[in-house]
Design an enzyme around this catalytic site. Structure first.
Site, PDB file in Angstrom:
ATOM      1  CB  SER A   1      78.012  34.097  54.249  1.00 46.11           C
ATOM      2  OG  SER A   1      76.826  33.825  53.439  1.00 46.11           O
TER       3      SER A   1
ATOM      4  CG  ASP B   1      64.870  35.669  56.942  1.00 48.58           C
ATOM      5  OD1 ASP B   1      65.017  36.668  56.289  1.00 48.58           O
ATOM      6  OD2 ASP B   1      64.038  34.784  56.829  1.00 48.58           O
TER       7      ASP B   1
ATOM      8  CG  ASN C   1      75.071  41.987  49.368  1.00 49.25           C
ATOM      9  OD1 ASN C   1      74.878  42.375  48.243  1.00 49.25           O
ATOM     10  ND2 ASN C   1      74.916  40.722  49.919  1.00 49.25           N
TER      11      ASN C   1
ATOM     12  CE1 TYR D   1      67.570  39.801  42.425  1.00 50.37           C
ATOM     13  CE2 TYR D   1      67.810  40.521  40.193  1.00 50.37           C
ATOM     14  CZ  TYR D   1      68.472  40.314  41.373  1.00 50.37           C
ATOM     15  OH  TYR D   1      69.427  40.770  41.694  1.00 50.37           O
TER      16      TYR D   1
ATOM     17  CB  ILE E   1      78.522  40.887  39.363  1.00 54.40           C
ATOM     18  CG1 ILE E   1      77.994  42.182  39.296  1.00 54.40           C
ATOM     19  CG2 ILE E   1      79.862  40.609  40.105  1.00 54.40           C
ATOM     20  CD1 ILE E   1      79.006  43.072  38.604  1.00 54.40           C
TER      21      ILE E   1
END
Length: 242
Positions: free
Chosen positions: A10, A59, A86, A152, A184
């Site tokens: 999204s 989810d 992703n 992470y 990015i």
């Protein structure tokens, strides 16, 4: 038409990948967790490019939700030819202050979701005639680590191991690769202070942030690179050369 499922599409990198696939002639399943309006906008852009789109709120860290995403895409498009895992979340917390539940949640979203969607899609991919592929979006931090993002970085490192293992597991029928983006310019970097940005840019030899389109280009390459599997494509402006 060939088709692709792109999780977390999204916004940000997922959005750019979904739109690149549409521009290349692929129908796209647009997945979101919380941003339904944004997902619908991406789907409209896919349709504007002349391709079919379906929007699925899920989810994907939940195996049942991941299965529903894949089943919906397969029903809409007559199969699934490519998957881009992703979906991911990040959090900046020093280890001493890190709640184990938050560690588990980051691992769940960043690693388990890729496993869940891959498992759900595997039978469709194996039946595809379009040189099927899976691409997992990892991070430069999988290689270099991070002082306040240990969960992470750990999750993105695990994703690279999952990539290599699945590449061996699914060969020769389905290729599996990863992308490891560097810095990015997305909404995840928009909260950086000028000082933080200056420090980051100094470490990047090309002297600028990457754009989501750079990662979309990498995803398109790996989708089409029929002699490449089990590899990680590092897209980081030279910040980490290996």
């Amino acid at each position: 038409m060939p088709s692709a499922v792109v999780t977390g599409s999204s916004r940000g990198l997922g959005r750019a990948i979904a739109l690149r696939f549409a521009a290349d002639g692929y129908d796209v399943a647009v997945n979101y967790h919380t941003s339904e309006a944004a997902a619908n906008e991406v789907a409209d852009e896919v349709r504007d490019a002349g391709q079919s789109a379906v929007v699925v709120g899920a989810d994907v860290s939940d195996p049942a939700a991941a299965q529903r995403l894949v089943d919906t895409a397969a029903a809409e498009f007559g199969g699934v030819d490519h998957v881009v895992n992703n979906a991911g979340i990040d959090q900046h917390v020093y280890t001493a202050d890190l709640d184990p539940a938050d560690f588990d949640r980051v691992m769940d979203v960043n690693v388990n979701s890729a496993f869940n969607v891959t498992k759900a899609a595997l039978q469709h991919l194996e039946a595809s005639a379009d040189e099927p592929s899976i691409t997992n979006v990892s991070s430069i931090l999988a290689h270099v680590g991070a002082p306040i993002e240990v969960h992470y970085a750990s999750s993105k490192g695990a994703l690279l191991s999952l990539t290599r293992s699945h590449a061996r597991d699914f060969a020769p029928d389905v290729r599996v690769n990863a992308i490891a983006p560097g810095h990015i310019e997305t909404d995840m970097t928009s909260d950086r202070s000028p000082e933080e940005k200056a420090e980051e840019l100094e470490a990047i030899p090309v002297g600028e942030y990457g754009e989501p389109a750079d990662i979309a280009d990498a995803a398109a390459y790996l989708r089409d690179a029929t002699f490449v599997t089990g590899e990680t494509l590092n897209v980081n402006g030279g910040e980490d050369m290996r």
